[in-house]
Design a protein around this motif. Structure first.
Motif, PDB file in Angstrom:
ATOM      1  N   LEU A  54       0.834  -1.206   0.000  1.00 38.84           N
ATOM      2  CA  LEU A  54       0.000   0.000   0.000  1.00 38.84           C
ATOM      3  C   LEU A  54       0.865   1.251   0.000  1.00 38.84           C
ATOM      4  N   TRP A  55       1.919   1.244   0.804  1.00 38.96           N
ATOM      5  CA  TRP A  55       2.819   2.410   0.865  1.00 38.96           C
ATOM      6  C   TRP A  55       3.462   2.636  -0.499  1.00 38.96           C
ATOM      7  N   PHE A  56       3.907   1.561  -1.150  1.00 44.01           N
ATOM      8  CA  PHE A  56       4.515   1.678  -2.471  1.00 44.01           C
ATOM      9  C   PHE A  56       3.540   2.342  -3.442  1.00 44.01           C
ATOM     10  N   ALA A  57       2.303   1.873  -3.459  1.00 42.42           N
ATOM     11  CA  ALA A  57       1.286   2.442  -4.347  1.00 42.42           C
ATOM     12  C   ALA A  57       1.005   3.895  -3.985  1.00 42.42           C
ATOM     13  N   TYR A  58       0.831   4.170  -2.699  1.00 40.14           N
ATOM     14  CA  TYR A  58       0.525   5.522  -2.233  1.00 40.14           C
ATOM     15  C   TYR A  58       1.663   6.474  -2.580  1.00 40.14           C
ATOM     16  N   ASN A  59       2.867   6.009  -2.481  1.00 36.54           N
ATOM     17  CA  ASN A  59       4.032   6.850  -2.752  1.00 36.54           C
ATOM     18  C   ASN A  59       4.151   7.179  -4.238  1.00 36.54           C
ATOM     19  N   LYS A  60       3.486   6.427  -5.110  1.00 34.45           N
ATOM     20  CA  LYS A  60       3.516   6.675  -6.548  1.00 34.45           C
ATOM     21  C   LYS A  60       2.462   7.668  -7.003  1.00 34.45           C
ATOM     22  N   ASP A  73       5.593  12.421   6.849  1.00 39.09           N
ATOM     23  CA  ASP A  73       5.342  12.509   8.296  1.00 39.09           C
ATOM     24  C   ASP A  73       4.521  11.316   8.776  1.00 39.09           C
ATOM     25  N   GLY A  74       3.541  10.908   7.981  1.00 38.41           N
ATOM     26  CA  GLY A  74       2.728   9.750   8.344  1.00 38.41           C
ATOM     27  C   GLY A  74       3.565   8.488   8.440  1.00 38.41           C
ATOM     28  N   ALA A  75       4.504   8.333   7.513  1.00 40.54           N
ATOM     29  CA  ALA A  75       5.389   7.163   7.532  1.00 40.54           C
ATOM     30  C   ALA A  75       6.290   7.193   8.764  1.00 40.54           C
ATOM     31  N   THR A  76       6.819   8.360   9.074  1.00 34.32           N
ATOM     32  CA  THR A  76       7.687   8.507  10.252  1.00 34.32           C
ATOM     33  C   THR A  76       6.912   8.232  11.529  1.00 34.32           C
ATOM     34  N   ASP A  77       5.696   8.748  11.610  1.00 38.30           N
ATOM     35  CA  ASP A  77       4.859   8.512  12.791  1.00 38.30           C
ATOM     36  C   ASP A  77       4.562   7.024  12.967  1.00 38.30           C
ATOM     37  N   PHE A  78       4.269   6.350  11.861  1.00 38.45           N
ATOM     38  CA  PHE A  78       4.012   4.909  11.921  1.00 38.45           C
ATOM     39  C   PHE A  78       5.223   4.168  12.484  1.00 38.45           C
ATOM     40  N   LEU A  79       6.403   4.492  11.981  1.00 41.57           N
ATOM     41  CA  LEU A  79       7.614   3.806  12.455  1.00 41.57           C
ATOM     42  C   LEU A  79       7.867   4.053  13.943  1.00 41.57           C
ATOM     43  N   LYS A  80       7.567   5.259  14.405  1.00 40.93           N
ATOM     44  CA  LYS A  80       7.719   5.566  15.835  1.00 40.93           C
ATOM     45  C   LYS A  80       6.730   4.755  16.672  1.00 40.93           C
ATOM     46  N   LEU A  81       5.491   4.683  16.217  1.00 39.60           N
ATOM     47  CA  LEU A  81       4.476   3.904  16.931  1.00 39.60           C
ATOM     48  C   LEU A  81       4.836   2.424  16.948  1.00 39.60           C
ATOM     49  N   ARG A  82       5.301   1.940  15.797  1.00 41.35           N
ATOM     50  CA  ARG A  82       5.695   0.528  15.708  1.00 41.35           C
ATOM     51  C   ARG A  82       6.845   0.235  16.665  1.00 41.35           C
ATOM     52  N   ALA A  83       7.836   1.092  16.693  1.00 39.31           N
ATOM     53  CA  ALA A  83       8.986   0.899  17.582  1.00 39.31           C
ATOM     54  C   ALA A  83       8.557   0.949  19.047  1.00 39.31           C
ATOM     55  N   ALA A  84       7.600   1.810  19.372  1.00 38.46           N
ATOM     56  CA  ALA A  84       7.124   1.944  20.751  1.00 38.46           C
ATOM     57  C   ALA A  84       6.438   0.667  21.233  1.00 38.46           C
ATOM     58  N   CYS A  85       5.917  -0.132  20.318  1.00 40.85           N
ATOM     59  CA  CYS A  85       5.290  -1.402  20.693  1.00 40.85           C
ATOM     60  C   CYS A  85       6.316  -2.418  21.165  1.00 40.85           C
ATOM     61  N   GLY A  86       7.557  -2.262  20.729  1.00 38.90           N
ATOM     62  CA  GLY A  86       8.567  -3.261  21.064  1.00 38.90           C
ATOM     63  C   GLY A  86       8.150  -4.614  20.519  1.00 38.90           C
ATOM     64  N   SER A  87       8.220  -5.639  21.349  1.00 35.42           N
ATOM     65  CA  SER A  87       7.871  -6.995  20.901  1.00 35.42           C
ATOM     66  C   SER A  87       6.423  -7.377  21.200  1.00 35.42           C
ATOM     67  N   ASP A  88       5.613  -6.419  21.629  1.00 36.22           N
ATOM     68  CA  ASP A  88       4.198  -6.657  21.947  1.00 36.22           C
ATOM     69  C   ASP A  88       3.415  -6.877  20.647  1.00 36.22           C
ATOM     70  N   THR A  89       3.115  -8.126  20.338  1.00 31.60           N
ATOM     71  CA  THR A  89       2.474  -8.447  19.065  1.00 31.60           C
ATOM     72  C   THR A  89       1.055  -7.888  18.945  1.00 31.60           C
ATOM     73  N   ALA A  90       0.334  -7.813  20.053  1.00 30.26           N
ATOM     74  CA  ALA A  90      -1.019  -7.232  20.003  1.00 30.26           C
ATOM     75  C   ALA A  90      -0.934  -5.746  19.645  1.00 30.26           C
ATOM     76  N   CYS A  91       0.001  -5.049  20.251  1.00 31.53           N
ATOM     77  CA  CYS A  91       0.215  -3.633  19.955  1.00 31.53           C
ATOM     78  C   CYS A  91       0.621  -3.462  18.497  1.00 31.53           C
ATOM     79  N   LEU A  92       1.549  -4.279  18.034  1.00 31.15           N
ATOM     80  CA  LEU A  92       1.994  -4.202  16.647  1.00 31.15           C
ATOM     81  C   LEU A  92       0.833  -4.445  15.681  1.00 31.15           C
TER      82      LEU A  92
END
Length: 118
Positions: A54-60, A73-92
């Protein structure tokens, strides 16, 4: 071929060709807790593949300069949120679901805007 058809074909092609690992990063180099969790969980890995397609398509999709910054900014925010989950699979899982939903909505809006310009 219409741009919307091209994007759909791109998404389908990336999803079908994707290996059984995360698509947005190299699992062989995963060290961060979120990346390791994604690579070791088939469902999360599948969500990552879907999100990456989806990101690939959206970026085109062509956008005005301000929209490009918001897209990054949306991509950066996503990566920050993902990292904040750590190994918590439910959060991810929740973070991926929100990002996939947002990308689908953004692609739809962008396609509607492009269609209105033609």
């Amino acid at each position: 071929m219409k741009l919307s058809s091209l994007i759909v074909l791109t998404i389908l092609g990336l999803s079908a060709a994707a290996p059984a690992e995360a698509a947005s990063f190299n699992c062989a180099k995963a060290v961060a807790p979120d990346e390791v969790a994604i690579c070791s969980n088939p469902e999360l890995s599948e969500r990552d593949t879907e999100m990456a397609a989806l990101w690939f398509a959206y970026n085109k999709v062509p956008m005005m300069m301000g929209a490009n910054a918001a897209r990054r900014d949306g991509a950066t925010d996503f990566l920050k949120l993902r990292a904040a989950c750590g190994s918590d699979t439910a959060c991810l899982g929740r973070v991926y679901e929100a990002r996939i939903t947002a990308l689908r909505a953004e692609i739809s809006l962008a396609m509607d805007a492009l269609a209105g310009q033609q």
